[in-house]
Enzyme design. Sequence first.
Site, PDB file in Angstrom:
ATOM      1  CD  GLU A 124      -2.786  -1.269  -0.022  1.00  0.00           C
ATOM      2  OE1 GLU A 124      -3.115  -0.225  -0.611  1.00  0.00           O
ATOM      3  OE2 GLU A 124      -3.126  -2.406  -0.409  1.00  0.00           O
ATOM      4  CG  ASP A 215      -3.344  -2.879  -6.897  1.00  0.00           C
ATOM      5  OD1 ASP A 215      -2.225  -2.855  -6.358  1.00  0.00           O
ATOM      6  OD2 ASP A 215      -4.377  -2.456  -6.344  1.00  0.00           O
TER       7      ASP A 215
END
Length: 698
Positions: A124, A215
């Site tokens: 993250e 991602d």
Amino acid sequence: MDKVHFLFGVHNHQPIGNFDFVFEKAYTQAYLPFLEAMERHPRLRWNLHATGILWEWLEAHHPDYIDRVARQVDEERVEILTGGYYEPILSALPDRDKAGQIQKLTHYIQKRFNTTPRGLWLAERVWEPHLAKVLHDNRVEYTLVDDSHFLMTGMNEDQLEGAFITEEQGCGVRLLPIRKALRYAIPFRDPGETLTLLRKYVTPFGYRALTMFDDGEKFGLWPETFDHVYRDGWLERFLTVLDSNADWIHCSRISDYLAHSPPHGRVYLPTASYYEMGEWTLPSESQETLAHLLRAHPHDAETAKRFLHGGFWRNFLTKYEESNNLHKKMLWVSKKVHQIASQLVSETQRPSGRAQKMLDALWAGQCNCAYWHGVFGGLYLPHLRQAIYRQLIEAENLADKAVKVEEMKVSYKDFDLDGQKEVLVESPPQNLYFKPHEGGSLFEWDVRSQGINLSNVLTRRPEGYHKQLAEFQQRGGHAETGGVKTIHDRVRVKEPDLEKRLFTDWYRRASLLDHFLHRDTALDDFYRCQYGEQGDFVKSNYTVEASRDKRSELRFSRVGNVWMGDQRNGLLVEKTISWGPPIGWKVTYRIKNVEGPSCEVWFGSEMNFAFSSQDSQDPNTHKALEAWRRRDHGFGLTLQVRFDQPMDCWDFPLETISLSEEGFERTYQGTVLLAHQMLGLAPGQSETRSWTVEVTPP
């Protein structure tokens, strides 16, 4: 010819506890077709990170995929990055676990791909300055963070290319900024936009580089992206454009670029993640305030974001008590595991097999996804939270077995680090954690043989995005038009009338919460948490005493107030809790009128149970129950509440309305049971009620 480097990479991950069909869907729709596309363009160099969780699943289900990646590694076409094996937020871990997680994934990559990773994927992109030394000490040469980190230091967007260097205590690591413009363009906009941005950074010597690392699931798994990326050919067009412009766009492995390009200079970044994460960490009112400030600068909102931003990841631990509970449980178990693992070393001074098993369970319980909530379900998904508890409880079980813990232990510790002590009852069959200062409530109940926390429910809270749901309904339930959008820009609703189920709790959902209800309270009022509370017991402080005679007990007591119109009575609420047999507990309530005239009060004790699925969609009323039971085949248990004398009961599903990548959705968090009864109390009179809560096989 003028040139520029393009550092293109994907990060692939599925969380601990996710369903196997989700892994398979991600593989079929994203991971495999992306790899196949890269294989069709052998001139393009790229970068890949996958978590240990995913590598393990691929080893078991699709080892040929790993073999194909390994061939590209051998051909020097792809660079593999390390990271925390189970994708933890590294900054939130004890240092010993930071190192263990990194070393475990590095060792796997060395063994499976015959290469030593030089870079690290930071989960993250949660950066804290102390991480520089941690990475350096674990032989990591570089990591990637978002461009927003750099903009917060006062840098300009044009400077955000290539790599920089930072240090902590003289230990350096290189940092590469991931460009937000590229994250939002790829794969949602025409490939020409990427070329336009890259052209701005060409130089005769080609020393500049732009990074896009995001991602892998956005290439096929995110809603509507599979058709867009593969069937409509977006990815093939994009890679073909890069291939056909290879004379000036050098798609490079990151280490290859760094080997020939020195860092642009020193940089010291603040604690941060990507911009959206900062927004999500804020309470709902603060999110709206931030949005209002940005709306006040419509023409230079992006500039304003350099100086106006939200909090940082650790704020989730104050926003959600359940997130903090997971985190502090992890710290509690980590301390216990490492104390014991240090005694279980092999002749090579490495952890023994038993020690490694408990460490692996601990580290699996540090997977970040269930610890927070943003646009993905995360914390709101009970199966992900329960999966974390299962791993942490397993680590705890292995640690206790290693030193042959057989006795029950009662300790007074500031477990959740709120400055006040909790009461922890630990035994081989179960753990019971109580909060004296929050109503003497039971906030964690671990059934250790099953690896289940039966108190793993989630309180209903206002979220900043709930306003989007209201606006969506005002538009007649129609989304704004446009092409394929990122998950940050989409609004979808998975079922109608969700706004009618949007309720907020004013206290944390737990068990043994003591209510005194207004006479006009209906079941639906209590279900909505919009009722009259006449007592001051739910969130107040109780004193606690422990006795150790023939049967160990905890006794919580409080003298508080109950108001009935203009009349106030002082009532003593005393609840004595004992445990067993062997998994369960018994509570005995004594309620005494210690001050004021005769009164009739409506007393209720609330319990919350985290089952694997719900058995009722609506609230239910039960009159004069002798026992309440629920079979949970998913968890493999039956929970039964047996009353010493018949009690009236309400039960209802505890459901939240939250946002995920699929849209707004209703999620079952557990079942609320309220055992209640009218009590008439003359001055000095007391009434006693008791019941046993027991877990047995289904």
